[in-house]
Design an enzyme around this catalytic site. Structure first.
Site, short mmCIF file in Angstrom:
data_model
loop_
_atom_site.label_atom_id
_atom_site.label_comp_id
_atom_site.label_asym_id
_atom_site.label_seq_id
_atom_site.Cartn_x
_atom_site.Cartn_y
_atom_site.Cartn_z
N SER A 117 -44.02 -6.53 -21.33
CA SER A 117 -45.35 -6.80 -21.85
C SER A 117 -46.03 -5.56 -22.41
O SER A 117 -45.58 -4.97 -23.38
CB SER A 117 -46.21 -7.47 -20.78
OG SER A 117 -47.43 -7.91 -21.30
N HIS A 118 -47.11 -5.14 -21.79
CA HIS A 118 -47.94 -4.04 -22.27
C HIS A 118 -47.49 -2.69 -21.73
O HIS A 118 -48.12 -1.67 -22.00
CB HIS A 118 -49.40 -4.29 -21.85
CG HIS A 118 -49.54 -4.50 -20.38
ND1 HIS A 118 -49.10 -5.65 -19.75
CD2 HIS A 118 -50.05 -3.71 -19.39
CE1 HIS A 118 -49.35 -5.56 -18.46
NE2 HIS A 118 -49.92 -4.40 -18.22
N ASP A 283 -50.59 -6.64 -27.83
CA ASP A 283 -49.78 -5.76 -27.00
C ASP A 283 -48.31 -5.83 -27.35
O ASP A 283 -47.92 -6.42 -28.36
CB ASP A 283 -50.01 -6.07 -25.52
CG ASP A 283 -49.41 -7.41 -25.10
OD1 ASP A 283 -49.33 -8.30 -25.95
OD2 ASP A 283 -49.04 -7.56 -23.91
N ASP A 285 -45.64 -7.47 -26.26
CA ASP A 285 -44.94 -8.74 -26.45
C ASP A 285 -45.82 -9.81 -27.11
O ASP A 285 -45.42 -10.95 -27.22
CB ASP A 285 -44.38 -9.27 -25.12
CG ASP A 285 -45.46 -9.71 -24.15
OD1 ASP A 285 -46.54 -9.10 -24.15
OD2 ASP A 285 -45.23 -10.65 -23.39
N ASP A 287 -48.78 -11.22 -26.22
CA ASP A 287 -49.55 -12.23 -25.50
C ASP A 287 -50.97 -11.78 -25.16
O ASP A 287 -51.79 -12.59 -24.73
CB ASP A 287 -48.81 -12.70 -24.24
CG ASP A 287 -48.63 -11.61 -23.19
OD1 ASP A 287 -48.94 -10.43 -23.47
OD2 ASP A 287 -48.16 -11.94 -22.08
N ARG A 288 -51.30 -10.52 -25.37
CA ARG A 288 -52.64 -10.03 -25.08
C ARG A 288 -53.38 -9.69 -26.38
O ARG A 288 -52.77 -9.48 -27.42
CB ARG A 288 -52.60 -8.81 -24.17
CG ARG A 288 -51.98 -9.09 -22.83
CD ARG A 288 -52.11 -7.92 -21.89
NE ARG A 288 -51.46 -8.23 -20.61
CZ ARG A 288 -51.78 -7.65 -19.45
NH1 ARG A 288 -52.76 -6.76 -19.41
NH2 ARG A 288 -51.15 -7.99 -18.34
N LYS A 383 -50.24 -16.99 -22.61
CA LYS A 383 -51.38 -16.47 -23.33
C LYS A 383 -50.92 -16.01 -24.70
O LYS A 383 -49.74 -15.70 -24.89
CB LYS A 383 -52.07 -15.35 -22.56
CG LYS A 383 -51.17 -14.23 -22.03
CD LYS A 383 -52.02 -13.26 -21.21
CE LYS A 383 -51.16 -12.20 -20.52
NZ LYS A 383 -50.64 -12.68 -19.23
#
Length: 565
Positions: A117-118, A283, A285, A287-288, A383
């Protein structure tokens, strides 16, 4: 071409318990021996073999270091365990929300997502993997617990002998009864976005001479998506997107869209009169999201509430209705007030997007958000950063329809505060804290939250008598759909004036512990002189109380947070 399957003997490896977003460790840990092989095989062992046999799976990736090698291994193990087909994005790129979209659109059995992710990427940074189910959402706790159990007793790995797959070539490769298909990373996702938003209206708005936007992908997975959506489809200039080429180490940066790590975007957006009118970041991936206006920051807790309050500008909600909304427990309570006014069902769930999935599948929640820059709807089961950016673009366009002079992001947010009041909110992150110290801090707060404690928090007074604790508890959630119970989700401290502090340990780091402290103060709409204060000023007493109450500095040795949101 034939398919040969061999068996590799192995033994359990400690520490393979997935967190809220899968299993995350340093790259070198996953590269060591059969570490990755063990976890992937354990996942297959936890799935019903008769369901896996002949199924189609999706393999997503955020473009980070080690994804190319890991993708080959996952495909080989999937083939050996009976999967008939694996679908992967072009060049191994498939954002987390796009992977959810593809799983759902192509009716796949499930999929693996290669992402941390982030978190930073590179040879000495982080890597991660998680499993998503047929609804496109993260595996529920029952399945992740089962996967972990399998990691503790695994004895062998099934792996197929396959040639190296070239992820740069779109098309299909067949090996006997097994197929690998490399697809365009953006097509299915773009198709879905066009069903949700009015691209013609958005294109007309983006063309306004008094409107400029800036989208920063932070060298993450969304680069190809923002180029197709904002430039090719909506007609934004090419210089309105930056850092749009995915990089294995995210350009040497930290792909987390917040005020600390998206510093270049923040600097541009707070550059005075010449700043763009609308700014956003996603971010690693995808999703943010972070949303900004000209010299203005939109807090994520406000963002989801404002989207709900302005659902009439989003065609998807106009068509399908907004029946329910949800937020994670640490997220500020701005959404609660919108739900009450709209007379829609409201849910408070633990941190972790998987908790929204059951509500969505049951048709009881169409919009949800987390304070950690996560926002989304029931169009997928993750998300979705770019969905949120398009939602905001739709809201700005809607507010400006028929207006000669541009109504700004700040105008829209302040109008919301004057209607619903403002939930001042801040989060302090203390990253890579010694795990023993972090656990000691949480255990102490948990004990004091109990009514039987010798030094209970309830009734205690802080900040020179300004704050009195009305309630304290360790948050527990009972899922209204499957009735499963999730305990120990964070210490929640409520004060008599409506202020709130939440302490929890995050499961998204790769080593050590991350302590997150969430602080919130509500100001009613009739107190207009207090609605536009600096958040740091409004929260001063809450912040000092949180640090004193938890003894955070004393127990961890940290005199300041790593990140302040």
């Amino acid at each position: 071409m034939g398919l040969t399957v061999k068996t590799l003997p192995t033994q359990p490896i400690a520490g393979q318990k997935p967190g809220t977003s899968g299993l995350r460790k340093r790259v070198k840990v996953f590269q060591d021996g059969l570490y990755l092989h063990n976890f992937v095989q354990a996942a297959f062992n936890a799935l019903p073999a008769h369901e896996v046999k002949g199924c189609t799976m999706v393999l997503g990736g955020d473009g980070r270091y080690f994804n190319k090698e890991a993708g080959q291994i996952i495909i080989q193990i999937a083939a050996a365990n009976g999967a008939a087909k694996v679908i992967m994005g072009h060049n191994g790129i498939l954002s987390t929300p796009a992977a959810s979209c593809v799983i759902r659109a192509l009716k796949a059995y499930g999929g693996f997502l290669m992402t941390a992710s982030h978190n930073p990427g590179g040879p000495n940074a982080d890597w991660g993997i998680k499993y998503n189910c047929a609804n496109g959402g993260p595996a529920p706790e029952a399945l992740t617990d089962s996967i972990y159990k399998e990691t503790t007793k695994i004895t062998e790995i099934k792996i197929a002998e396959l040639p190296e797959i070239d992820f740069s070539k779109i098309g299909s490769l067949k090996f006997d009864d097994f197929e690998v298909e490399v697809i365009d990373s953006v097509d299915e996702y773009l198709k879905l976005m066009k069903e949700i938003y009015d691209f013609d209206k958005l294109k007309a708005f983006v063309a306004r001479p008094d409107f400029r936007m800036l989208m920063d992908s932070l060298h993450g997975v969304t680069g190809p998506y923002v180029k197709r959506i904002f430039v090719d489809e909506l007609g934004a200039s090419i210089d309105s997107i930056v850092n749009a080429v995915p990089s294995e180490d995210f350009g040497g940066g930290h792909p987390d869209p917040n005020l600390t790590y998206a510093h270049d975007l923040v600097e541009r957006m707070f550059s005075g009169a010449d700043a763009p009118d609308f700014g956003a970041a996603s971010d690693g991936d995808g999703d943010r999201n972070m949303v900004l206006g000209k010299n203005f920051f939109v807090n994520p807790s406000d963002s989801v509430a404002i989207i709900a309050a302005n659902a009439k500008y989003i065609p998807y909600f106009v068509k399908n209705g907004l029946k329910g909304v949800a937020r994670s427990m640490p997220t500020a309570q701005a959404l609660d007030r919108v739900a009450e006014k709209l007379c829609v069902e409201f849910f408070e769930v633990p941190t972790g997007w998987k908790f929204f999935g059951n509500l969505m599948d049951a048709g009881r929640c169409q919009l949800c958000g987390e304070e950690s820059f996560g926002t989304g709807s029931d169009h997928v089961r993750e998300k979705d950063g770019l969905w949120a950016v398009l939602a905001w673009l739709s809201i700005i366009a809607g507010h400006n329809e028929g207006h000669a002079h541009l109504k700004s992001v700040a105008d829209i947010v302040k109008e919301h505060w004057y209607t619903y009041g403002r939930n001042y909110f801040s989060r302090y992150d203390y990253e890579e804290v010694d795990s023993e110290s972090a656990n000691k801090l949480m255990a102490r707060l948990n004990e004091q939250s109990s009514a039987s404690s010798a030094t209970p928090l309830v009734g205690s007074v802080w900040a020179g008598g300004k704050l009195k604790v009305a309630a304290a508890s360790n948050f527990e959630y009972k899922d209204p759909i499957d009735h499963s119970v999730s305990s120990n989700q964070g210490i929640m401290i409520l004060f008599e004036d409506g202020s709130r502090i939440v302490f929890r340990l995050s499961g998204t780091g790769s080593q050590g512990a991350t302590i997150r402290v969430y602080m919130e103060q509500y100001v009613a709409p009739d107190q207009q002189d207090k609605l536009t204060l600096e958040a740091s000023d409004a929260l001063k007493d809450i912040v000092s109380t949180a640090l004193e109450m938890s003894k955070l500095v004393e127990l961890t040795g940290r005199d300041k947070p790593t990140v302040i949101t």
